[in-house]
Enzyme design. Structure first.
Site, PDB file in Angstrom:
ATOM      1  CG  ASP A 171      -1.802  -1.211   1.320  1.00 47.00           C
ATOM      2  OD1 ASP A 171      -1.788  -2.037   0.395  1.00 47.00           O
ATOM      3  OD2 ASP A 171      -2.508  -1.342   2.327  1.00 47.00           O
ATOM      4  CD  GLU A 400      -0.312  -6.107   9.434  1.00 47.16           C
ATOM      5  OE1 GLU A 400      -0.471  -5.609  10.575  1.00 47.16           O
ATOM      6  OE2 GLU A 400      -0.870  -5.651   8.413  1.00 47.16           O
TER       7      GLU A 400
HETATM    8  C1  2M8 Z   1      -3.079  -4.221   4.086  1.00 50.47           C
HETATM    9  O1  2M8 Z   1      -3.954  -3.429   3.317  1.00 50.47           O
HETATM   10  C2  2M8 Z   1      -5.251  -3.037   3.765  1.00 50.47           C
HETATM   11  C3  2M8 Z   1      -5.985  -2.531   2.552  1.00 50.47           C
HETATM   12  O2  2M8 Z   1      -6.074  -3.598   1.607  1.00 50.47           O
HETATM   13  C4  2M8 Z   1      -5.210  -1.966   4.836  1.00 50.47           C
HETATM   14  O3  2M8 Z   1      -4.125  -1.526   5.237  1.00 50.47           O
HETATM   15  O4  2M8 Z   1      -6.292  -1.582   5.297  1.00 50.47           O
HETATM   16  C5  2M8 Z   1      -1.951  -4.674   3.141  1.00 50.47           C
HETATM   17  O5  2M8 Z   1      -0.872  -5.192   3.868  1.00 50.47           O
HETATM   18  C6  2M8 Z   1      -2.486  -5.701   2.142  1.00 50.47           C
HETATM   19  O6  2M8 Z   1      -1.447  -6.233   1.365  1.00 50.47           O
HETATM   20  C7  2M8 Z   1      -3.218  -6.839   2.851  1.00 50.47           C
HETATM   21  O7  2M8 Z   1      -3.817  -7.670   1.898  1.00 50.47           O
HETATM   22  C8  2M8 Z   1      -4.282  -6.309   3.825  1.00 50.47           C
HETATM   23  C9  2M8 Z   1      -4.889  -7.399   4.698  1.00 50.47           C
HETATM   24  O8  2M8 Z   1      -3.885  -8.144   5.343  1.00 50.47           O
HETATM   25  O9  2M8 Z   1      -3.709  -5.323   4.708  1.00 50.47           O
END
Ligand code: 2M8
Length: 428
Positions: A171, A400
């Site tokens: 992101d 994470e």
């Molecule tokens: C993170 O992204 C989400 C949006 O998709 C967020 O920050 O709200 C990223 O690390 C993404 O790669 C990942 O798929 C998601 C859920 O783990 O979190």
């Protein structure tokens, strides 16, 4: 191999104990046919998260692995778009939710963007572990629809583009700063839900980034997520090198599934698509200056010359030529292997060891890279990536992301793809 001294710590659980914990994390995060990434931060089904989760589950709970893939694929839009988030059930504590996205079809509420199509690689992995021909036959059509969508809606000459930083999965990668700087988000009003502690507030993307994420979302919603309208007006159109690497691999994996089902014509079509995308990547996404693959900004018509782990991942799809791979190996060793733990997601001037995709080690990018390095018989480098990943997970548990200098865990606890990939890495 780096000696982290991790094995001398008496508090580190044994591998068998960690495996049992990983299974517990996945069980606790399991919902009806799918697994959420994290109960605190991400309480819905996420696209590439579910793919990594299925890969880890294949060896320990094949039925859950198949369900994970099939539940995700059942959210494929009629046009073939497979969404980044599927809101199967209500949950508190995440922004932007179904109301803000206002996207989906029939009764299925989703976000309006996609994510790297690791699902094809997951489906092939689950098929090869289970040998379940019925599963293979059921996933062929939705996978074909989805990869065809990337080709039809998101590419002209074989390389696909993304139209939101969230779509890339990385992101707040510093590579997106240039494209994001080039547009004015205007006044956007929203309330973030992700800064659940002071520590997280320092690790998550900045407000400057969120203003632009939300502005892009609002633009997509305003045109009803019409892909052809967004192709002209979306200010963020980036040929992300990670998404393209995953896409090449996905085309190969779909081809392998078709070949095993006896459909040689379809297998040849997807092998050809992989070859086409590979050829354009070797040309347009290679930076001789950096000795690395890079993403490409379609709006400004220029390469995004940033040193991110994404630039190493083309090995996953067999993209680098022999000469490119030699340079890439030098870059990997000189720039990405010189901290205590491999592989930092970014090593340029804005490196931040604790902030999200701007430096920390993530397990999914390590896993994709390790698989690719083995494809090139780069055994020592692949072993280093695997060993460092396991050292971090053994010591810190299923966090994470991780600080590449100290190894400290960051972000969510009980994070599903960290648990799943631990299982995959430690399956005999
Ligand atoms: C993170 O992204 C989400 C949006 O998709 C967020 O920050 O709200 C990223 O690390 C993404 O790669 C990942 O798929 C998601 C859920 O783990 O979190």
């Amino acid at each position: 191999m780096t000696d982290h001294g991790d094995t001398e710590d008496a508090d580190v659980p044994s591998r068998a104990e960690r495996r049992a914990e990983a299974i517990d994390v996945l069980d606790a995060n399991r919902r009806d046919g799918y697994t959420i990434p994290s109960s605190t931060l991400y309480p819905f089904q996420w696209n590439w998260d579910s793919a990594f989760i299925a890969i880890g589950l294949a060896g320990v709970d094949p039925d859950a692995a198949k369900a994970e893939v099939e539940t995700l694929l059942s959210a494929t839009w009629p046009n073939g778009m497979l969404p980044q988030i599927v809101f199967w059930a209500d949950a508190e504590g995440y922004f932007p939710g179904p109301v803000e996205w206002d996207a989906g079809f029939d009764d299925v509420e989703t976000s309006g963007i996609s994510q790297p199509p690791v699902v094809a690689t997951a489906a092939r992995h689950v098929y090869e572990v289970t040998g379940d021909d019925d599963f293979r036959d059921r996933v062929l059509d939705p996978l074909d629809d989805h990869l065809s969508w990337w080709r039809r809606e998101r590419s002209t000459d074989g390389v696909v583009y993304t139209r939101h930083p969230w779509e890339t999965g990385m992101d707040d990668s510093p590579a997106w700063r240039g494209p994001l700087e080039r547009f004015d988000p205007g006044p956007v009003e929203y309330e973030r839900a992700d800064r659940k502690s002071a520590e997280l507030a320092d690790q998550r993307p900045t407000d400057w980034d969120y203003d632009r994420y939300v502005a892009l979302l609002q633009q997509g919603r305003a045109v009803g997520w019409d892909e052809s309208a967004l192709r002209d007006c979306c200010p963020f159109r980036v040929e992300d090198v990670l998404t393209n690497s995953v896409y090449v691999r996905a085309c190969e994996d779909l081809a392998a599934l078709y070949a095993s089902a006896g459909d040689d014509a379809a297998a040849a079509t997807w092998r050809d698509q992989a070859a086409t995308t590979r050829a354009v990547m070797r040309d347009r996404l290679w930076s001789d200056e950096l000795g690395l693959f890079v993403s490409y900004d379609r709006v400004a018509d220029e390469p995004l010359l940033e040193r991110t782990v994404a630039g190493l991942v083309p090995v996953l799809g067999g993209v680098p030529t022999t000469a490119q791979f030699e340079r890439l190996s030098e870059t990997l060793t000189a720039e990405f292997f010189d901290l205590a733990y491999a592989v930092p997601t970014y090593v340029g001037d804005d490196f931040d060891p604790d902030r999200y995709w701007r430096g920390p080690v993530w397990m999914n990018t390590n896993w994709l890279l390790e698989r690719g390095l083995r494809r090139y018989d780069a055994t020592d480098a692949a072993d280093r990536v695997r060993a460092d990943s396991l050292a971090l997970l053994d010591r810190e548990g299923f966090r994470e992301y991780f600080n590449p200098r100290s190894g400290e865990g960051r972000g969510s606890d009980d994070f599903a793809w960290s648990a799943a990939l631990y299982l995959e890495w430690t399956t005999a």
